[in-house]
Write an enzyme that holds these catalytic residues in place. Structure first.
Site, PDB file in Angstrom:
ATOM      1  N   CYS A  37      13.617  10.376   7.318  1.00 15.55           N
ATOM      2  CA  CYS A  37      13.428  10.131   8.868  1.00 15.55           C
ATOM      3  C   CYS A  37      14.906  10.314   9.542  1.00 15.55           C
ATOM      4  O   CYS A  37      14.404  10.514  10.903  1.00 15.55           O
ATOM      5  CB  CYS A  37      12.828   8.694   8.572  1.00 15.55           C
ATOM      6  SG  CYS A  37      14.021   7.529   7.987  1.00 15.55           S
ATOM      7  N   GLU A  77       8.892  16.381  14.738  1.00 17.74           N
ATOM      8  CA  GLU A  77       9.627  15.965  13.303  1.00 17.74           C
ATOM      9  C   GLU A  77       8.815  17.087  12.675  1.00 17.74           C
ATOM     10  O   GLU A  77       7.821  16.783  12.423  1.00 17.74           O
ATOM     11  CB  GLU A  77       9.297  14.560  13.265  1.00 17.74           C
ATOM     12  CG  GLU A  77       9.817  14.354  11.819  1.00 17.74           C
ATOM     13  CD  GLU A  77       9.630  12.849  11.525  1.00 17.74           C
ATOM     14  OE1 GLU A  77       8.499  12.544  11.615  1.00 17.74           O
ATOM     15  OE2 GLU A  77      10.465  12.211  10.933  1.00 17.74           O
ATOM     16  N   LYS A  91       0.975  -1.065  -0.056  1.00 14.76           N
ATOM     17  CA  LYS A  91       0.081   0.136   0.099  1.00 14.76           C
ATOM     18  C   LYS A  91       1.016   1.330   0.063  1.00 14.76           C
ATOM     19  O   LYS A  91       1.590   1.566   1.015  1.00 14.76           O
ATOM     20  CB  LYS A  91      -0.621   0.033   1.117  1.00 14.76           C
ATOM     21  CG  LYS A  91      -2.106   0.795   1.232  1.00 14.76           C
ATOM     22  CD  LYS A  91      -2.024   2.414   0.889  1.00 14.76           C
ATOM     23  CE  LYS A  91      -1.956   3.147   2.147  1.00 14.76           C
ATOM     24  NZ  LYS A  91      -1.530   4.566   1.621  1.00 14.76           N
ATOM     25  N   GLU A 124       8.774   1.300  11.187  1.00 19.52           N
ATOM     26  CA  GLU A 124       9.760   2.319  11.097  1.00 19.52           C
ATOM     27  C   GLU A 124       9.402   3.583  11.271  1.00 19.52           C
ATOM     28  O   GLU A 124       8.306   3.918  10.217  1.00 19.52           O
ATOM     29  CB  GLU A 124      10.384   2.001   9.824  1.00 19.52           C
ATOM     30  CG  GLU A 124      10.959   0.626   9.784  1.00 19.52           C
ATOM     31  CD  GLU A 124      12.532   0.339  10.458  1.00 19.52           C
ATOM     32  OE1 GLU A 124      12.884   1.386  11.111  1.00 19.52           O
ATOM     33  OE2 GLU A 124      12.835  -0.706  10.524  1.00 19.52           O
TER      34      GLU A 124
HETATM   35  P1  NAD Z   1       2.273   8.546   7.315  1.00 19.71           P
HETATM   36  O1  NAD Z   1       2.352   7.969   8.685  1.00 19.71           O
HETATM   37  O2  NAD Z   1       1.204   9.770   7.327  1.00 19.71           O
HETATM   38  O3  NAD Z   1       1.671   7.742   6.233  1.00 19.71           O
HETATM   39  C1  NAD Z   1       2.515   6.633   5.816  1.00 19.71           C
HETATM   40  C2  NAD Z   1       1.656   5.401   5.329  1.00 19.71           C
HETATM   41  O4  NAD Z   1       0.628   5.180   6.232  1.00 19.71           O
HETATM   42  C3  NAD Z   1       0.841   5.859   3.936  1.00 19.71           C
HETATM   43  O5  NAD Z   1       1.104   5.142   3.040  1.00 19.71           O
HETATM   44  C4  NAD Z   1      -0.629   6.292   4.795  1.00 19.71           C
HETATM   45  O6  NAD Z   1      -1.466   6.269   3.587  1.00 19.71           O
HETATM   46  C5  NAD Z   1      -0.722   5.238   5.716  1.00 19.71           C
HETATM   47  N1  NAD Z   1      -1.746   5.415   6.549  1.00 19.71           N
HETATM   48  C6  NAD Z   1      -2.190   6.713   6.855  1.00 19.71           C
HETATM   49  N2  NAD Z   1      -3.132   6.695   8.028  1.00 19.71           N
HETATM   50  C7  NAD Z   1      -3.223   5.398   8.100  1.00 19.71           C
HETATM   51  C8  NAD Z   1      -4.146   4.521   8.825  1.00 19.71           C
HETATM   52  N3  NAD Z   1      -5.286   5.004   9.679  1.00 19.71           N
HETATM   53  N4  NAD Z   1      -4.223   3.258   8.748  1.00 19.71           N
HETATM   54  C9  NAD Z   1      -3.544   2.586   7.655  1.00 19.71           C
HETATM   55  N5  NAD Z   1      -2.515   3.011   7.104  1.00 19.71           N
HETATM   56  C10 NAD Z   1      -2.616   4.653   7.372  1.00 19.71           C
HETATM   57  O7  NAD Z   1       3.670   9.071   6.903  1.00 19.71           O
HETATM   58  P2  NAD Z   1       4.048  10.018   5.698  1.00 19.71           P
HETATM   59  O8  NAD Z   1       3.615  11.390   5.850  1.00 19.71           O
HETATM   60  O9  NAD Z   1       3.490   9.190   4.545  1.00 19.71           O
HETATM   61  O10 NAD Z   1       5.717   9.679   5.860  1.00 19.71           O
HETATM   62  C11 NAD Z   1       6.622  10.576   6.655  1.00 19.71           C
HETATM   63  C12 NAD Z   1       6.965  10.003   8.017  1.00 19.71           C
HETATM   64  O11 NAD Z   1       7.534   8.704   7.656  1.00 19.71           O
HETATM   65  C13 NAD Z   1       7.815  10.693   8.737  1.00 19.71           C
HETATM   66  O12 NAD Z   1       7.484  10.739  10.183  1.00 19.71           O
HETATM   67  C14 NAD Z   1       9.055   9.808   8.654  1.00 19.71           C
HETATM   68  O13 NAD Z   1      10.148   9.896   9.599  1.00 19.71           O
HETATM   69  C15 NAD Z   1       8.544   8.628   8.392  1.00 19.71           C
HETATM   70  N6  NAD Z   1       9.679   7.389   7.743  1.00 19.71           N
HETATM   71  C16 NAD Z   1      10.416   6.686   8.600  1.00 19.71           C
HETATM   72  C17 NAD Z   1      11.431   5.887   8.016  1.00 19.71           C
HETATM   73  C18 NAD Z   1      12.112   4.988   8.909  1.00 19.71           C
HETATM   74  O14 NAD Z   1      12.778   4.139   8.263  1.00 19.71           O
HETATM   75  N7  NAD Z   1      12.004   5.068  10.439  1.00 19.71           N
HETATM   76  C19 NAD Z   1      11.740   6.046   6.839  1.00 19.71           C
HETATM   77  C20 NAD Z   1      10.960   7.045   5.845  1.00 19.71           C
HETATM   78  C21 NAD Z   1      10.136   7.606   6.502  1.00 19.71           C
END
Ligand code: NAD
Length: 497
Positions: free
Chosen positions: A302, A401, A191, A267
């Site tokens: 991240c 963040e 997804k 993550e």
């Molecule tokens: P997000 O949490 O908003 O979304 C991530 C994914 O989750 C998307 O596909 C989104 O559609 C889905 N999602 C959102 N709400 C959901 C729900 N209720 N149920 C199931 N799925 C849901 O994050 P983002 O804005 O896409 O990405 C940025 C974040 O990702 C930052 O916090 C960043 O630090 C983190 N990140 C972490 C790593 C790591 O390896 N630790 C790597 C890259 C990014």
């Protein structure tokens, strides 16, 4: 290497035939409801594609198909050496379609084309290849038993894996999950983020072309609260792997508890400290790395080094070096191969970043570089790499963040104080230490509560080292052989001889 110019990329962008449908059992299909959403480019606001907006009905279809495929054994019971050969072809195809995938990534989420091609696509192919190569070299265990018993400790694929990924490295974060998940024999439903679905949709066909059987990799574009939630609550998903924000990560744990106790591996976010001691071996190199640590990928990383902790005795000398270094990171059209800072992923994210810049002013920090939206006339979402000095760790820009190019500079007087500030965060993803004192480097690295610590560099590592977070940055690890733990169950088989 690609030698394409901006004009070449622009021309290819015009010719792209972009697929926006979901992918189930080896074929593209619209969402069951017929719903779509518009995929806009942050480069200039152009409409790229209409994309299937999947929901519960699509999740049901994809999970049922993934389960049937898993149970059939067509992939799960294939010899590891055979899965390896197919996955190596998959990696080759990702590379062969590297220019197309890089272009999709840049148009979709705004990162510089040089990075999309040189980092994201090549890193994704490497992730698939590394896991493929590992899978026929891992052995199971025989327990230390009495003479008349045999204890086998074996690993089995978990079954159906849902992988929910973010938009900042769309293809690479997907590949960090797909590599070990597929190598170990699972069926996967990917997804992608609604902000960046295009490369995930495209590689589904490449997987089929490589010989991965239909139903082993299904891709469901759509929103988190619809199809993401449906997968997370599904009673027949065995494992949920996620990269994204800490807020959603916590919600996914709740969904697992409310449903079938699926394994949840997360993550999540970060607020990583980059600690520069007065005895850093090369202050100019440290300053350049500090600038890159917040400007690379528009700060949408991240592990972005978003808190720069500088020993007060060198701060007056060091901060101007960082201000100088950040001038080399200039927002520009990401289709220009010379551009090193592209557009932020969308208007919402840009406004979020700008509101944090305002918070920096409001809380009394001193702006020393950047601070503004730029290139507005392009219709894109560009923000200058920004540095605030005189920050204390309680300010919002130091605590939360931002996920954009905004650096907070914080002074300290001793190693103990530096470690205390560094660890004073809910996150624990990464940290860096700059010193020429070996003992100080090791002692500080040990004291830092973070999954990755870099010494005299920022953002090192490769597929051989695990990646993931302490505290609210997550659990489990991507990359390295340790990642296989997330995609396998351990079985003990005890035989009386
Ligand atoms: P997000 O949490 O908003 O979304 C991530 C994914 O989750 C998307 O596909 C989104 O559609 C889905 N999602 C959102 N709400 C959901 C729900 N209720 N149920 C199931 N799925 C849901 O994050 P983002 O804005 O896409 O990405 C940025 C974040 O990702 C930052 O916090 C960043 O630090 C983190 N990140 C972490 C790593 C790591 O390896 N630790 C790597 C890259 C990014």
């Amino acid at each position: 290497m690609t030698t394409l110019t901006r004009a070449d990329w622009e021309q290819r962008a015009q010719q792209l035939n972009i697929e926006g449908r979901a992918f189930i059992h080896g074929e593209y299909r619209p969402a069951v409801s017929g719903a779509t959403f518009e995929c806009l480019s942050p480069v200039d606001g152009r409409l790229l594609a209409t994309v299937a907006s999947c929901d519960l009905a699509d999740a049901e279809a994809a999970v049922a198909d993934a389960r049937a495929t898993f149970d059939s054994g067509v992939w799960s019971r294939l010899a590891p050496v055979a899965r390896k050969a197919i996955m190596l072809r998959f990696a080759d195809l990702i590379e062969q379609h590297g220019e197309e995938l890089a272009l999709l990534e840049t148009l979709d989420m705004g990162k510089p084309i040089s990075d999309s091609y040189g980092i994201d696509v090549s890193g994704s192919a490497r992730a698939i290849r590394w896991n493929a190569e590992a899978i026929d070299k891992i052995y199971d265990e025989v327990a230390a038993t009495a003479h008349d018993e045999l204890g086998l400790v074996t690993r089995e694929p978990v079954g159906v894996v849902a992988a929910i990924v973010p938009w900042n490295f769309p293809l690479m974060m997907a590949s960090w999950k797909l590599g070990p998940a597929l190598a170990t024999g699972n069926s996967v439903i990917l997804k992608p983020s609604e902000k960046s679905p295009l490369t995930a949709i495209r590689i589904a066909q490449l997987a089929i072309d490589a010989g991965i059987p239909a139903g082993v990799l299904n891709v469901l574009p759509g929103y988190g609260h619809t199809v993401g939630k449906a997968l997370a609550l599904h009673m027949d998903v065995d494992t949920l792997v996620f990269t994204g924000s800490t807020k959603i990560a916590k919600q996914l744990m709740i969904y697992a508890g409310e449903s079938n106790m699926k394994r949840v591996w997360l993550e999540a976010g970060g607020k990583s400290p980059n600690i520069v001691f007065a005895d850093a071996p090369d202050l100019k190199a440290a300053a350049e790395a500090a600038a890159g640590a917040i400007a690379f990928n528009q700060g949408e990383v991240c592990t972005a080094g978003s808190r720069l902790l500088v020993e007060n005795s060198i701060k007056a000398q060091f901060v101007p070096l960082v201000v100088e270094a950040i001038k080399t990171w200039k927002p520009g059209n990401p289709l220009d191969p010379a551009t090193n800072v592209g557009a932020l992923v969308d208007t919402t994210q840009m406004n979020n970043v700008l509101s944090y810049i305002q918070a920096g002013h409001d809380d009394g920090a001193t702006l020393v570089a950047g601070g503004k939206r730029v290139l507005e006339e392009t219709g894109g979402t560009y923000v200058e790499p920004t540095i605030f000095d005189g920050v204390n760790n309680a300010m919002r820009i130091a605590k939360e963040e931002i996920f954009g190019p905004v650096l907070s500079v914080i002074g300290f007087d001793s190693a103990e104080e530096a470690v205390a500030i560094a660890n004073d965060t809910i996150y624990g993803l990464a940290a860096a230490v700059w010193t020429s004192n070996l003992s100080k480097a090791h002692l500080t690295a040990k004291a830092l509560r973070a999954g990755s610590v870099w010494v005299n560099q920022y953002d090192g590592g490769d597929m051989t080292a695990p990646f993931g977070g302490f505290k609210q940055s997550g659990n489990g690890r991507d990359k390295s052989l340790h990642a296989f733990d997330k995609y396998t169950e351990l079985k003990s088989t005890w035989i009386k001889l």
